[in-house]
Design an enzyme around this catalytic site. Sequence first.
Site, PDB file in Angstrom:
ATOM      1  N   ARG A   1      43.591 -10.337   7.095  1.00 34.04           N
ATOM      2  CA  ARG A   1      42.208 -10.361   7.584  1.00 34.04           C
ATOM      3  C   ARG A   1      41.998 -11.447   8.610  1.00 34.04           C
ATOM      4  O   ARG A   1      42.582 -12.529   8.537  1.00 34.04           O
ATOM      5  CB  ARG A   1      41.258 -10.602   6.409  1.00 34.04           C
TER       6      ARG A   1
ATOM      7  N   CYS B   1      38.371 -13.208  10.259  1.00 33.42           N
ATOM      8  CA  CYS B   1      36.918 -13.240  10.091  1.00 33.42           C
ATOM      9  C   CYS B   1      36.363 -14.307  11.015  1.00 33.42           C
ATOM     10  O   CYS B   1      36.766 -15.470  10.924  1.00 33.42           O
ATOM     11  CB  CYS B   1      36.556 -13.536   8.643  1.00 33.42           C
TER      12      CYS B   1
END
Length: 125
Positions: free
Chosen positions: A103, A105
């Site tokens: 991920r 972010c």
Amino acid sequence: MTTIQKISTEKAPKALGPYSQGIIAGNFIFVSGQGGIDPKSGVLADGIEAQSHQIFQNIQSILEEAGSGLDNVVKTTCFLKNLDDFQAFNKIYENYLTKKPARSCIEASDLPGGFLVEVEVIACL
């Protein structure tokens, strides 16, 4: 040569611009950034929690249309309008993406459609 297939479902909001909800290329599906719009009403959910839940429901619908699912997500990119919402977003995120994909972010100063959060994913078929 890899076959490329456009994915579209009524169970997720229509694209806000000239792009597809998702694309299958090889053994992967690439889901365009999703906001917290309810596909039935066309209304943006109110608040970070409600938008986050709706986003993952939208992503799940697109993945299912392609023959995949949330357990097959290998990478997410998450855009938060305000990083102060990071913990609230994470609580919801971890309930949907239990396999803990890779991920990124980041905080984005402005997102389309008044979104507080937007998420795009790559998943295996």
